[in-house]
Scaffold this motif. Structure first.
Motif, PDB file in Angstrom:
ATOM      1  N   PRO B 302       0.835  -1.207   0.000  1.00 11.36           N
ATOM      2  CA  PRO B 302       0.000   0.000   0.000  1.00 11.36           C
ATOM      3  C   PRO B 302       0.871   1.258   0.000  1.00 11.36           C
ATOM      4  O   PRO B 302       2.031   1.204   0.411  1.00 11.36           O
ATOM      5  N   PRO B 303       0.317   2.367  -0.433  1.00  7.80           N
ATOM      6  CA  PRO B 303       1.069   3.624  -0.379  1.00  7.80           C
ATOM      7  C   PRO B 303       1.560   3.890   1.047  1.00  7.80           C
ATOM      8  O   PRO B 303       0.915   3.518   2.020  1.00  7.80           O
ATOM      9  N   GLY B 304       2.709   4.526   1.144  1.00  6.93           N
ATOM     10  CA  GLY B 304       3.286   4.820   2.452  1.00  6.93           C
ATOM     11  C   GLY B 304       4.274   3.761   2.908  1.00  6.93           C
ATOM     12  O   GLY B 304       4.936   3.938   3.919  1.00  6.93           O
ATOM     13  N   HIS B 305       4.358   2.671   2.188  1.00  3.91           N
ATOM     14  CA  HIS B 305       5.351   1.629   2.464  1.00  3.91           C
ATOM     15  C   HIS B 305       6.383   1.721   1.353  1.00  3.91           C
ATOM     16  O   HIS B 305       6.224   1.084   0.304  1.00  3.91           O
ATOM     17  N   PRO B 306       7.441   2.507   1.578  1.00  4.11           N
ATOM     18  CA  PRO B 306       8.321   2.884   0.472  1.00  4.11           C
ATOM     19  C   PRO B 306       8.840   1.719  -0.363  1.00  4.11           C
ATOM     20  O   PRO B 306       9.414   0.770   0.143  1.00  4.11           O
TER      21      PRO B 306
END
Lengths: 365, 365, 365, 365
Positions: B302-306
């Motif tokens: 998901p976004p936010g997990h680089p």
């Protein structure tokens, strides 16, 4: 401490830079604005002076120069905040009258005007200052000190950008109008903001490029003047550099940035976050310098209390006040005639190079 | 789903990019690395293969191509991760053997090598892929989609920079050695990283500059190859652009940035913070797009997990796996021969222009 | 080097964290996933195993533990990626079978389950690892090293935040469903992400708070479990701290941040830009540390080539592989049973404190 | 436009906040500082007045209030810039004399002083203003407008932090001395900066917490007053919040930040980069608002020309000038007595709660 009596030419209702100069002059309490020729339109001049509480309003700057020089309480300095092609007239008049001149940049719209100002300045006992305001910001001064003391070693790469987006559409408004008129502005983006970039690089590095290759473009169809300028730079030292000035960079507000890379380190600064200077010594992590590290002490508040554009301008006015009061300690950091002539040489070389398809062209002041 | 059998040429002990390709091939479980000619030194080839658990180790890539093509369980694709001047040999051998080629960039060290690869690719039933990895990052793909659908209007200004500092001193180490040797690298900073910049701009904008003016410099005294390249670009559409690639920008790690300004908006992206794309519609505030806005769905988390460099590479390998399995839906976003030839044309034009003091030079593929 | 045979419990189609563990196990080539009990639904278990190319598919983890322990080529480790309330069963079964356990966090849904795991772990010859992945990121490891060597002096203030926005609306979707069900999750935001925050602070500082005061809230009306948790911390050393974990912080993706202030300096780190650690020595400018400064060497690529979430997970798997192969050098940096029990103690204390209107409550493991 | 005659109490040589008020009063040309009781030490009062060019210097503020009220050209407003415990005396004297009061925050050192000011203000025809300067910054005003018009929906979470590091060591210097003396300051970090945080949250959200739980600490050994304050907040609406104010957060200069999360969006602002407000509508990308979006028009320059701390203060002075001249349009956005009393209630509740081990305590103005 008595405020220094100050005059102003230009800066009537609707003007932009005049208001800035007034705030800058007022901020540290060093000046009192007492005389003005704020507009060539007599009615507007009078109304503006009244609105601003300026005691003595003149229609003609020539009259003003003569009259103020004759008064015992006359102005000791004058701020010239007219469009570029109207700098030379008042500058020369006041210099001839022995009154210090604080002139907005660039120096002039043409080389002839620039030379005439130079001659008047050399002949006058009064001083000539040019308000390249960005170089008066504390972290820019610290950057200069760092370069001078060798913090980045030998200069290798210079990149200065000045990006704005406000002329992305065909111009409207008073500001846009004269700035895109070749006759009044003399140059487009390269004059309006490119000269700031040129002066900033010169101020911080202490080096002047010897040649350039320029691509001046009119990106907006039908615009009679450049709105985008890309310039490659060669330094005598072997360093290489670039200036990119644009007024069609949509979404950019006033994005002036400076990057320097040397043999032993790097510096990075951005006008929109002016209170931060990134210094990266070679093989070490970047350090975020703030005013806590500014040795020029060019500020009024502790670090973390943002000072910015107006305070930078005010730093110039404060330094100028000191010079006028006889204290020359900081005179060397105030931009003046040499910066102005160098800027004109830059403009000229860039225009010549661009007309010759980017041919490398000497910059000769 | 059975993993695709993969081979590798180059990438033995001490190599850099070979390890990257191996991780990328492994990450999504689409490939199994089963054969290799990892080094021209037989002992090192064998030891490397053993260390990596690669079943079939070859000394010569020619032998490998022939042998693998003959096996029923032979490799279906090969990754070529040798220095630039050693791309053409294996690429041609495997293409001739009908084995798909995944080749590191740039295409080759010389124009002759590039042409030879092109001919082999055209004659072969196998595919040729070039790992310009940055264009496979999710926000780069989103940027491309935004440009294509008109989010920034007509393209006006392009600026791509690729700044590194690791060659700021006279080179040492295996990596630095071949990359600064004209015979093996073919070009310096402009080949190693300038071609990435060129391809990235092309990928995102969908436009190719028609001419350029280049200043290639060797900033470190005595270096026989360029380590700093500044290139001005002209597009047929009237757009203007610039590429700045440097390997002496002290303190920069891998600072690849892309900025686009159009008639209706702007885009800004930086490789070191790859999960953020700034989109500024004209006269609106900038928007920080993340993978939450990526419509290419090029990610695993998901976004936010680089996700970053390795995942970008893996995106290419996953797209390549799909093509090999017969799914061509995403084939057009995988860089290939045309990107390679365009990169070579860029290199050639830049070298010619620089030798002629920055003369504007056509880019002819 | 032969890959270590690995099994997995949970992680069938539609699961989230199972896929992450698989990529992490694969990335560095240290493991081969050969067995699984991927779902309690036999059909889905089989289909998932087939889709993933997993050779041996089991319906029951008990059968799997027994069968794999009996095979000469059986798995040596198992990843447990079920919802919280289903950790204890498989963990105990595999520990009893002498197979190493790699368990997702938090340790369990209840204190009883946690104790049962602890007893099994103590009785087993196999190891128990808990995948608090964030503490395996390179700059987090560097932060820990800096604190340990006194770079910030005596610890004074700790602030950890873990903000997400994905539960800002009444939940939907498989992930949201079990995570907001008290029976299956055991705790809400405080269990799902608060335990990460707790472990991260503990890992980096080396200190454990002795008491806390908690305010657990259900911000979304009707939610049966906490979705926002604010916790004040007291350390025996006199240091003070806070944890804020929220899943209703609209617009936050995965904003885990750590700030430490000591008598001689400060550290600041953010998961969304994981490759940057800000270290501010007292009375000096902040330094931006990158992987160039990471002495743990927890990476695959040069600095400037972003590694992130998946690579952090893979760092854990690589360290675990080393331990399984008999190399215990890095064992102490892998989170395990003690972290799990500490996290459960934190949960318990926070829930007790919150029920007593924020009363300061001892944290007793 | 004639400048408004202004007086000042406090602000002699060596003082900090007095100089700030003078610049703010001067910046827009609305005030002329003509009278002062700058110090209780007669010699210093006189010297300071002379240095500053202040025409009428008084030793006693009582005399000054009487004398100025009697003069036809007397001051119409007075700035009170003394330490906290010396606000009430002059405030009451000038209010009684019918002279408007511009008082630095917090309102007073004790509840009794605060009540006395309140009574004087209610009885007086003159106005009372409290210089909570941060709420006068353009993007803070825009944030308030956005909240008011529902841009983030129903308020759910509030987090305000005000972190400084200048008291990380046992205090020295005039500023540190009185601020860490309970008798003169009344409160430590919570009074000096916590009240700013409280007021800022209140100003922007339009809501006041009904109860709080506080942990006030003296982190530096031997300090007789709090230097770190963590406060949990409960709003009647169900929203939850926190204030963290610290003066021992090493490396922080003046890090005041505000974060709001609502049912439909979020806002984020930081004083050290005041010209940027991040607005994230739910399920949309964050938008970086600048002064281009500020509808309060609280500035002097175009966006991109940083204005900051001093300009914020000057915004207050300009709004106050308008009120004094009879224009009440912006009166509601100038902080005043209610903000002061609310701040005192906050201080009181926090001190009570902290003494009772963090017990939840009503905030009763």
């Amino acid at each position: 401490m008595t405020p220094i009596p100050l005059g102003m030419v230009g800066g009537g209702a609707g003007a932009f830079i005049g208001g800035i100069h007034r705030i800058a002059a007022r901020m540290d309490g060093q000046f009192a604005l007492v005389a003005g020729a704020l507009s060539s339109d007599p009615a507007r001049a009078r109304a503006s002076a009244e609105e601003l509480g300026i005691a003595r309003s003149y229609v003609s700057y020539e009259d003003m120069a003569v009259a103020e020089a004759a008064r015992p309480d006359g102005i000791r300095a004058v701020s010239i905040v007219t469009p570029n092609h109207l700098h030379a007239g008042p500058a020369i008049a006041f210099l001839n009258a022995g009154i210090h001149v604080i002139c907005d940049k660039p120096l002039a719209a043409t080389q002839e005007q620039a030379q005439a100002i130079a001659q008047a300045a050399e002949a006058s006992g009064a001083r000539f200052f040019l308000t390249h305001n960005y170089c008066a910001l504390p972290l820019v001064r610290e950057a200069r000190a760092l370069v001078a003391e060798g913090a980045i070693g030998r200069l290798r790469l210079v990149q200065v950008e000045y990006l704005q987006g406000w002329l992305a559409d065909p111009a409207d408004g008073k500001q846009a109008e004269w700035r895109t008129d070749p006759a009044r502005a003399g140059a487009g983006a390269i004059g309006d903001i490119g000269t700031h970039a040129w002066q900033l690089a010169q101020f911080v590095t202490g080096e002047t490029p010897e040649a350039l290759s320029a691509e001046l473009s009119s990106i907006v169809p039908g615009r009679p003047i450049d709105d985008d300028a890309r310039i490659a730079l060669r330094y005598a030292s072997g360093a290489r550099g670039g200036i990119w000035a644009s007024q069609v960079a949509v979404g950019c507000e006033n994005r002036l940035t400076l990057r320097l890379f040397g043999s032993d380190g790097a510096l990075e600064w951005a006008q929109e976050t002016p209170e931060r200077l990134i210094h990266t010594p070679k093989n070490q992590p970047p350090r975020i310098l703030t005013r806590a590290q500014d040795r020029s002490q060019s500020f009024r508040t502790p670090p973390g209390h943002p000072e910015g554009y107006l305070e930078g301008f005010a730093n110039l006015y404060s330094d100028i006040a000191a010079v006028i009061r006889g204290d020359d300690r900081h005179a060397e950091r105030i931009p003046g005639l040499q910066d102005g002539l160098s800027g004109m040489a830059f403009l000229r070389a860039a225009q010549v190079s661009s007309r010759h398809d980017g041919q490398w062209t000497k910059v000769t002041p």
